[in-house]
Design an enzyme around this catalytic site. Structure first.
Site, PDB file in Angstrom:
ATOM      1  N   GLU A 199     -16.800  15.376  55.771  1.00  0.00           N
ATOM      2  CA  GLU A 199     -17.229  17.049  55.382  1.00  0.00           C
ATOM      3  C   GLU A 199     -17.517  18.097  56.456  1.00  0.00           C
ATOM      4  O   GLU A 199     -18.579  18.258  56.940  1.00  0.00           O
ATOM      5  CB  GLU A 199     -18.721  16.603  54.747  1.00  0.00           C
ATOM      6  CG  GLU A 199     -18.343  16.057  53.354  1.00  0.00           C
ATOM      7  CD  GLU A 199     -19.783  15.900  52.732  1.00  0.00           C
ATOM      8  OE1 GLU A 199     -20.747  16.368  53.083  1.00  0.00           O
ATOM      9  OE2 GLU A 199     -19.885  15.310  51.616  1.00  0.00           O
ATOM     10  N   GLU A 387     -16.418  10.170  47.945  1.00  0.00           N
ATOM     11  CA  GLU A 387     -17.881   9.947  47.926  1.00  0.00           C
ATOM     12  C   GLU A 387     -18.362  10.532  46.403  1.00  0.00           C
ATOM     13  O   GLU A 387     -17.976  11.571  46.161  1.00  0.00           O
ATOM     14  CB  GLU A 387     -18.788  10.853  48.848  1.00  0.00           C
ATOM     15  CG  GLU A 387     -18.803   9.883  50.387  1.00  0.00           C
ATOM     16  CD  GLU A 387     -19.698  10.740  51.214  1.00  0.00           C
ATOM     17  OE1 GLU A 387     -20.637  11.451  50.799  1.00  0.00           O
ATOM     18  OE2 GLU A 387     -19.476  10.584  52.367  1.00  0.00           O
TER      19      GLU A 387
HETATM   20  C1  FCB Z   1     -22.756  13.483  51.919  1.00  0.00           C
HETATM   21  C2  FCB Z   1     -22.687  12.896  53.145  1.00  0.00           C
HETATM   22  C3  FCB Z   1     -23.089  11.510  53.160  1.00  0.00           C
HETATM   23  C4  FCB Z   1     -24.403  11.279  52.307  1.00  0.00           C
HETATM   24  C5  FCB Z   1     -24.319  12.090  50.857  1.00  0.00           C
HETATM   25  C6  FCB Z   1     -25.683  11.808  50.070  1.00  0.00           C
HETATM   26  O1  FCB Z   1     -22.490  14.887  52.017  1.00  0.00           O
HETATM   27  O2  FCB Z   1     -21.163  12.781  53.620  1.00  0.00           O
HETATM   28  O3  FCB Z   1     -23.375  11.118  54.229  1.00  0.00           O
HETATM   29  O4  FCB Z   1     -25.553  11.890  53.023  1.00  0.00           O
HETATM   30  O5  FCB Z   1     -23.882  13.355  50.957  1.00  0.00           O
END
Ligand code: FCB
Length: 476
Positions: A199, A387
């Site tokens: 990210e 994620e």
């Molecule tokens: C994302 C991050 C991860 C975690 C999640 C909840 O943005 O990549 O490390 O904090 O959010």
């Protein structure tokens, strides 16, 4: 609105991208028989973590200081006053944790390497104990039939490099190249699946613009160089992996949120376009060879000041997959008086929307729309959901955690992923955030995202009901 108020208001978005009461009764999900097998036999299933959030062992075996070590030890930076010094102590529990993953039928473990554990000073001298640690983690995954997927950079820059300007200093390209070259040579024979960055928008905007994350800088000045050097490292990292790792599967990850206007009126929709360019397109499009989305977000012109001849070429890389990370959606209210983005996000709580513990809207359809949006780019490679997950307050009762809301969240989002896949989107995997509860950056340990509950005092692990559901959903 002065500059400070503006940064504060828009930092809702920063917090929303990363970190953001109560969930209304859930809609019944569409397919009670949802099973991993419906996604096809080659679909990859796993869970994700990040070094600083789980490893602990802050000063152990020669590790150097990272910007998160320093930031979390700075008064007032972490809401709960906590640090990641011990976190889940994965450094000493990795064997137990990987066995637990196996018992939960996970096939992929996505984790990151702590740059200062390998290079305590950021460049130069290598810390062999750190190198050995990741060899042990990788070997343990392979022995247990779990594919290791490594992220090179998940936000824990060596502090020594931040002291020289960190991501704002163009030298970071050289530092990152040295680090990426070393680790891909060290582990490239065993590990084929790599992600360059986690990210980029999150750590450049929240760390160098809103000041909520490490290294805690506020203001646009540092954001543009940090963003540009990140874009070059994103592609450069891809080239290094290609060179060093035979048969590599190379990706990088992006945070993205589905964005809509509060009403279907031009002033809101104009702002939606700007937000979309900022949140969803800024780092993706240069990698695809499209340059920065300057036309839809004119303030990005300021990046040009940091571009050298040949940089546009250097920003491109032919990734094998794109990691899409999604949690929520943003609703934007247009207002031409607001600089740059010409609007502000309306917090989900204010809208009366269904939200998670940290205030992010539960909006499963968002992941479907984002998959369709990504898939519509020409040259878009395979997409992996690297994620997705939710924080809800958990209570341990009789050694169990009945986290119905989390299970419900996962089912609903997965249904939307399946819908997109069935409509032809080339999505090839899903990694839940997170395998276990961990240090949630500026929020401390409060938001719990894990499939596995951690007692941070005793380091006891308990698989939550959502983890047991995921295990059953995946099957053997
Ligand atoms: C994302 C991050 C991860 C975690 C999640 C909840 O943005 O990549 O490390 O904090 O959010």
């Amino acid at each position: 609105m002065n500059r400070r108020e503006y940064l504060k208001a828009i930092s809702i978005l920063g917090a929303g991208i990363l970190s953001a009461p109560y969930l209304k009764a859930s809609e019944p999900f569409l397919n009670p028989e949802l099973k991993a097998s419906m996604f096809g036999s080659d679909f990859l299933w796993g869970a994700a973590t990040a070094a600083y959030q789980i490893e602990g062992a802050r000063n152990v075996d020669g590790k150097g200081e990272s910007i998160w070590d320093k930031f979390s030890h700075t008064k007032g930076k972490i809401k709960t006053g906590e640090t990641g010094d011990e976190a889940c102590d994965f450094y000493h529990h990795f064997e137990q944790d990987i066995l637990l993953m196996k018992s939960m039928n996970l096939k992929v473990f996505r984790f990151s390497i702590s740059w200062p554990r390998i290079f305590p000073n950021g460049t130069g001298e290598i810390n062999q104990a750190g190198v050995d640690f990741y060899h042990k983690v990788i070997d343990c995954c392979i022995k247990n039939g779990i594919q290791p997927w490594i992220t090179l950079y998940h936000w824990d820059l060596p502090q020594k490099l931040e002291d020289k300007g960190g991501w704002t200093n163009r030298e970071v390209i050289k530092w990152f190249t040295e680090y990426a070259d070393f680790v891909t040579k060290a582990y490239g024979l065993k590990v084929k699946n790599w992600m360059v960055l986690n990210e980029p928008l999150s750590y450049t905007a929240v760390g160098y613009l809103f000041g909520i994350h490490a290294p805690g800088h506020k203001g646009l000045k540092r954001f543009f160089p940090a963003a540009h050097h990140t874009t070059i490292c994103q592609a450069e990292g891809g080239r290094i992996i290609r060179r060093n790792v035979k048969d590599a599967n190379i990706g990088t990850t992006f945070s993205c949120s589905y964005i809509e206007g509060i009403k279907n009126k031009p002033k809101h929709l104009k702002s939606v376009k700007r937000f979309d360019a900022f949140v969803n397109r800024l780092f993706l499009e240069p990698a695809l060879g499209m340059g920065y989305p300057v036309n839809d977000l004119p303030v990005l012109k300021k990046i040009e000041k940091y571009m050298l001849p040949g940089d546009t070429e250097k920003m491109k890389f032919d990734f094998d997959f794109i990691g899409l990370q999604n949690y929520t959606r943003e609703i934007v209210k247009g207002n031409a008086l607001i600089p740059y983005l010409h609007g502000l996000p309306v917090p989900a709580k204010k809208r009366g929307a269904e939200i998670t513990e940290n205030g992010w809207e539960v909006y499963p359809e968002g992941i479907y729309h984002l998959l369709k949006k990504y898939a519509a780019y020409p040259n878009m490679p395979k997409i992996i959901i690297t994620e997705n997950g939710a924080a809800f307050e958990d209570t341990v009762e009789d050694g169990k955690i009945q986290d119905i809301k989390r299970t419900d969240f996962l089912k609903k989002y997965l249904e939307q992923v399946l819908k997109a896949k069935n409509e032809g989107v080339n999505v090839g995997g899903y990694f839940c955030w997170s395998f276990m509860d961990n240090f949630e950056w500026a929020e401390g340990f409060k938001p719990r995202f894990g499939l596995v509950h951690i007692d941070f005092k005793t380091q006891q692990r308990i698989v939550k009901d959502s983890g047991l559901w995921y295990k059953d959903f995946l099957g053997k």
